[in-house]
Design an enzyme around this catalytic site. Structure first.
Site, PDB file in Angstrom:
ATOM      1  N   HIS A  48      96.551  22.505  -5.595  1.00 12.12           N
ATOM      2  CA  HIS A  48      97.524  21.919  -4.674  1.00 12.12           C
ATOM      3  C   HIS A  48      98.914  22.171  -5.226  1.00 12.12           C
ATOM      4  O   HIS A  48      99.090  22.500  -6.397  1.00 12.12           O
ATOM      5  CB  HIS A  48      97.286  20.415  -4.448  1.00 12.12           C
ATOM      6  CG  HIS A  48      97.420  19.569  -5.674  1.00 12.12           C
ATOM      7  ND1 HIS A  48      98.605  19.019  -6.098  1.00 12.12           N
ATOM      8  CD2 HIS A  48      96.503  19.163  -6.577  1.00 12.12           C
ATOM      9  CE1 HIS A  48      98.414  18.318  -7.196  1.00 12.12           C
ATOM     10  NE2 HIS A  48      97.142  18.389  -7.516  1.00 12.12           N
TER      11      HIS A  48
ATOM     12  N   LYS B 158     101.854  20.860   4.049  1.00 13.53           N
ATOM     13  CA  LYS B 158     102.127  19.966   2.929  1.00 13.53           C
ATOM     14  C   LYS B 158     101.156  20.206   1.778  1.00 13.53           C
ATOM     15  O   LYS B 158      99.945  20.307   1.981  1.00 13.53           O
ATOM     16  CB  LYS B 158     102.062  18.514   3.386  1.00 13.53           C
ATOM     17  CG  LYS B 158     102.577  17.536   2.323  1.00 13.53           C
ATOM     18  CD  LYS B 158     102.751  16.137   2.874  1.00 13.53           C
ATOM     19  CE  LYS B 158     103.350  15.231   1.815  1.00 13.53           C
ATOM     20  NZ  LYS B 158     103.576  13.857   2.317  1.00 13.53           N
TER      21      LYS B 158
ATOM     22  N   HIS C 241      96.661  24.411 -18.806  1.00 13.48           N
ATOM     23  CA  HIS C 241      97.253  23.538 -17.798  1.00 13.48           C
ATOM     24  C   HIS C 241      98.219  22.524 -18.435  1.00 13.48           C
ATOM     25  O   HIS C 241      99.377  22.395 -18.002  1.00 13.48           O
ATOM     26  CB  HIS C 241      96.129  22.811 -17.046  1.00 13.48           C
ATOM     27  CG  HIS C 241      96.588  21.949 -15.910  1.00 13.48           C
ATOM     28  ND1 HIS C 241      96.476  22.333 -14.593  1.00 13.48           N
ATOM     29  CD2 HIS C 241      97.159  20.715 -15.879  1.00 13.48           C
ATOM     30  CE1 HIS C 241      96.952  21.380 -13.806  1.00 13.48           C
ATOM     31  NE2 HIS C 241      97.369  20.387 -14.565  1.00 13.48           N
TER      32      HIS C 241
ATOM     33  N   HIS D 185     102.389  21.923 -18.451  1.00 12.78           N
ATOM     34  CA  HIS D 185     103.099  20.666 -18.198  1.00 12.78           C
ATOM     35  C   HIS D 185     104.050  20.328 -19.351  1.00 12.78           C
ATOM     36  O   HIS D 185     105.214  19.970 -19.141  1.00 12.78           O
ATOM     37  CB  HIS D 185     102.095  19.524 -18.035  1.00 12.78           C
ATOM     38  CG  HIS D 185     101.533  19.389 -16.652  1.00 12.78           C
ATOM     39  ND1 HIS D 185     102.278  19.557 -15.512  1.00 12.78           N
ATOM     40  CD2 HIS D 185     100.272  19.065 -16.226  1.00 12.78           C
ATOM     41  CE1 HIS D 185     101.515  19.362 -14.446  1.00 12.78           C
ATOM     42  NE2 HIS D 185     100.298  19.062 -14.858  1.00 12.78           N
TER      43      HIS D 185
ATOM     44  N   ASP E  42      97.921  13.434 -16.133  1.00 15.25           N
ATOM     45  CA  ASP E  42      97.639  13.760 -14.739  1.00 15.25           C
ATOM     46  C   ASP E  42      96.187  13.450 -14.421  1.00 15.25           C
ATOM     47  O   ASP E  42      95.539  12.684 -15.160  1.00 15.25           O
ATOM     48  CB  ASP E  42      98.011  15.210 -14.428  1.00 15.25           C
ATOM     49  CG  ASP E  42      97.154  16.244 -15.163  1.00 15.25           C
ATOM     50  OD1 ASP E  42      96.206  15.852 -15.887  1.00 15.25           O
ATOM     51  OD2 ASP E  42      97.427  17.445 -15.009  1.00 15.25           O
TER      52      ASP E  42
ATOM     53  N   GLY F  60      95.236   9.399 -14.326  1.00 19.19           N
ATOM     54  CA  GLY F  60      95.560   9.877 -12.990  1.00 19.19           C
ATOM     55  C   GLY F  60      94.420   9.688 -12.015  1.00 19.19           C
ATOM     56  O   GLY F  60      94.625   9.295 -10.859  1.00 19.19           O
TER      57      GLY F  60
ATOM     58  N   ASN G 163     105.305   8.320 -11.508  1.00 17.17           N
ATOM     59  CA  ASN G 163     105.252   6.877 -11.268  1.00 17.17           C
ATOM     60  C   ASN G 163     106.532   6.263 -11.823  1.00 17.17           C
ATOM     61  O   ASN G 163     106.629   5.912 -12.993  1.00 17.17           O
ATOM     62  CB  ASN G 163     104.014   6.278 -11.945  1.00 17.17           C
ATOM     63  CG  ASN G 163     103.750   4.842 -11.513  1.00 17.17           C
ATOM     64  OD1 ASN G 163     104.637   4.002 -11.544  1.00 17.17           O
ATOM     65  ND2 ASN G 163     102.526   4.568 -11.109  1.00 17.17           N
TER      66      ASN G 163
ATOM     67  N   ASP H 164     101.840  19.674 -10.346  1.00 18.14           N
ATOM     68  CA  ASP H 164     101.365  21.029 -10.587  1.00 18.14           C
ATOM     69  C   ASP H 164     102.399  22.095 -10.243  1.00 18.14           C
ATOM     70  O   ASP H 164     102.373  23.191 -10.815  1.00 18.14           O
ATOM     71  CB  ASP H 164     100.078  21.283  -9.806  1.00 18.14           C
ATOM     72  CG  ASP H 164      98.863  20.728 -10.527  1.00 18.14           C
ATOM     73  OD1 ASP H 164      99.040  20.042 -11.549  1.00 18.14           O
ATOM     74  OD2 ASP H 164      97.725  20.966 -10.065  1.00 18.14           O
TER      75      ASP H 164
ATOM     76  N   ARG I 229     107.226   0.785   3.103  1.00 18.98           N
ATOM     77  CA  ARG I 229     107.645   1.769   2.104  1.00 18.98           C
ATOM     78  C   ARG I 229     109.152   1.723   1.889  1.00 18.98           C
ATOM     79  O   ARG I 229     109.935   1.764   2.841  1.00 18.98           O
ATOM     80  CB  ARG I 229     107.183   3.164   2.503  1.00 18.98           C
ATOM     81  CG  ARG I 229     105.666   3.278   2.456  1.00 18.98           C
ATOM     82  CD  ARG I 229     105.159   4.584   2.979  1.00 18.98           C
ATOM     83  NE  ARG I 229     105.539   5.706   2.124  1.00 18.98           N
ATOM     84  CZ  ARG I 229     105.159   6.963   2.360  1.00 18.98           C
ATOM     85  NH1 ARG I 229     104.391   7.226   3.415  1.00 18.98           N
ATOM     86  NH2 ARG I 229     105.533   7.927   1.561  1.00 18.98           N
TER      87      ARG I 229
END
Length: 609
Positions: free
Chosen positions: A12, A37, A132, A136, A155, A186, A314, A338, A456
């Site tokens: 994603h 998206k 990975h 990051h 993550d 995560g 967060n 990502d 929200r």
């Protein structure tokens, strides 16, 4: 001169980033071009953009680095199946054709896709693969302003790693500790996202926004049953309550029984239970993150901390980290998920494989996230003319002043300027703006413009020089990744006001109620003249008209679609929502002046998020 193309894709948030001699040239997510998206497809459009932004061809790319190692991911899938067999057969059966057809031959597939953009990029010798979580970590440390720092990444899962910790110094970066799948902070947060009826890898923001309406009455139940959290922040998840290892869902019947409720159906009404669940997992997440950071500070002796990975988005937990004080300074990669892995992969290869020097701080430090496409005045006018827009072309000063007056008058404004942002936050270049003083503005923006849940919150963009007067914020927050309390002097409600769902939505809490959450918190963006002069000028103009240096800022899109990328995207969103004014570059237009035949039923066209 060495140019490195970083790519993240096929899970994603696909993206591409270009780094030249350690300097970030351009970066963009594929979703902004395809309008899908969190698009996971090969980022052909994003690659073409970063090449064009740099003014180079594929033959001038020296190295291409993918952000993770597919074979290690396949190893995890196999090992997990055999560990849980036969209960995981269904998910294994559905995953295997995809792996057999695509994933195991990813080097070849990537080479072919790159070659279609430019045959010179199809050379397999140019393609490399990074870990990975190293991607990051590199995205967090190398663009930071620190010469040395502790680095923490968190993550869902990479190949095997779910959390990593290490130290960066100069051009060096080493990871010395990690937690491995299936034990993942995560994925724990995602399980509660799923149980609340939200979409995993998308709805975590909603869960965080829902949490302040609840009480963390389930927090101890989580700690007693789901997660064994130790003092150093390491943890173990009891897999009997989860289904993500073997099934097609995040949670199972045992999880439902533990909390006495089945999963909420998406789009069904919220109850106080859901807010209390959100508050509970948010509190546990904050506790875990703070414990990890404290242990990392003790072990490394570093004063600076760099964060990346999806959990680093967060912003409430980030605010708790800063308030805890284990580290003097914290820097968070704005594209912490990502997408940012594309940038980190390129930077890691430059420094760790090629031995490249780190540029001086003014060259390497990522002061802003405006790394995507921009449009010239002529390109903007051509696009608006083609769309049938009716607009005025104004001078720089006049467009800023007219926009400030429209905001003062209570109008909701689509604000499209300069290069687009890299990462999930709109930071004043692809933003919807409004007067934060209006008591009904939060509800209006949510329901009539964003078409999303009314609970929200919206973020305040504030002049950096005035931030301390309006928020209890100890440092700059240019990427909208830190939550801080609204200053006591600007609060209008008492601390004991009702925070539940039934009452919290209708109580004005401060002088800027549209950006003040039910617990008096705000996800602050500080704006400087150096980093975004045009947005800074707008805030100055709004302050001159109203005395308030704050604007409500939310991403220029509706729920379920990516942030707008082009002038055509902006006009389409303008005509399909309740926005009153659109400003694209120096072109300003009002809704009532547009051809009504161009109006769209936008909310029905966009898939739910």
């Amino acid at each position: 001169m060495t140019s490195i193309l970083g790519i993240s894709a096929l899970y994603h948030d696909s993206a591409a980033a270009l780094v030249t001699d350690g300097r970030i040239v351009a970066a963009a997510q594929e979703e902004r071009f395809t309008r899908v998206k969190q698009d996971a497809s090969f980022p052909a459009n994003a690659i073409q953009y970063v090449l064009a932004e740099a003014g180079i061809s594929g033959s001038q790319i020296d190295h291409i680095v993918f952000y993770e190692k597919p074979f290690l991911k396949f190893e995890r899938l196999l090992d997990t199946y055999f560990a849980f067999a036969p209960s995981g057969f269904r998910s294994f059966r559905e995953a295997m054709p995809i792996w057999g057809r695509e994933k195991l031959f990813q080097r070849r597939l990537l080479g072919k896709a790159l070659g279609r953009i430019d045959p010179a990029m199809g050379d397999p010798e140019k393609l490399r693969f990074s870990d990975h979580h190293l991607s990051h970590a590199a995205s967090a440390f190398y663009p930071s302003p620190f010469e040395s720092a502790a680095v923490l990444t968190m993550d869902g899962v990479g190949e095997w790693t779910t959390t990593s910790a290490g130290v960066g110094s100069g051009s060096d970066l080493r990871i010395d500790r990690e937690l491995r799948f299936p034990h993942s902070l995560g994925l724990l947060y995602a399980a509660f996202t799923y149980h609340a009826g939200f979409k995993v890898n998308s709805g975590e923001y909603k869960l965080m926004g829902l949490a302040p309406y609840g009480e963390p009455r389930f927090a101890q139940r989580i700690l007693d049953n789901l997660i064994d959290l130790r003092e150093d922040g390491s943890f173990h998840l009891d897999q009997r309550y989860f289904n993500y290892c073997t099934g097609l869902t995040m949670t199972n019947a045992r999880f439902d029984a533990l909390f006495g409720r089945e999963r909420r159906e998406p789009e069904s009404p919220f109850e106080q239970f859901h807010a209390d669940m959100a508050a509970s997992i948010q509190q546990v997440t904050e506790l875990a993150v703070v414990r990890m950071a404290r242990d990392l500070a003790r072990r490394t002796g570093e004063n600076n901390l760099c964060l990346a990975g999806g959990v680093a988005l967060n912003c409430v937990a980030n605010g708790k980290l800063i308030a805890d004080g284990a580290f003097e300074n914290i820097w968070i990669q704005p594209a912490a998920g990502d997408a940012g892995g594309a940038l980190g992969a390129a930077l890691a290869y430059w420094h760790l494989e090629l031995g490249g020097e780190r540029p001086q701080p003014e060259a390497h430090a990522m002061r802003h996230a405006y790394l995507g496409p921009g449009y010239s005045g002529s390109e903007t006018q051509t696009a608006l003319d083609a769309a049938g827009a009716r607009y005025e072309l104004l001078t720089d000063d006049l467009v800023v002043d007219r926009t400030a007056q429209a905001l003062k008058a209570g109008k909701a404004v689509g604000w499209f300027q300069g290069r687009s942002e890299f990462g999930p936050r709109a930071l004043g270049n692809r933003s919807i703006l409004a007067d934060p003083r209006a008591p009904d503005m939060q509800r209006r923006l949510n329901l009539k413009i964003k078409f999303r849940e009314s609970f929200r919150p919206f973020a305040p963009a504030v002049l950096a020089e005035d931030a301390g007067d309006w928020f209890d914020l100890g440092e700059e927050s240019p990427f909208m990744l830190i939550t801080a309390p609204v200053a006591q002097a600007h609060r209008t409600a008492h601390a004991e006001h009702r925070r539940d769902l039934a009452h919290g939505l209708n109580t004005p809490l401060s002088d800027i109620p549209a950006v003040t959450h039910v617990d008096f918190s705000a996800r602050v963006q500080t704006v400087t003249a150096d980093d975004n002069p045009r947005f800074h000028s707008l805030l100055l103009a709004f302050k001159a008209h109203t005395g308030c240096p704050v604007l409500a800022n939310t991403s220029f899109n509706v729920r379920g679609e990516p942030i707008v990328q082009s002038p055509a995207d902006a006009f389409r969103c303008f005509m399909g929502t309740g926005l009153d004014v659109l400003v694209v570059g120096n072109c300003i237009m009002e809704k009532h002046q547009q051809d009504t035949k161009l109006a769209q039923s936008y909310a029905e066209e966009v898939p739910l998020d």
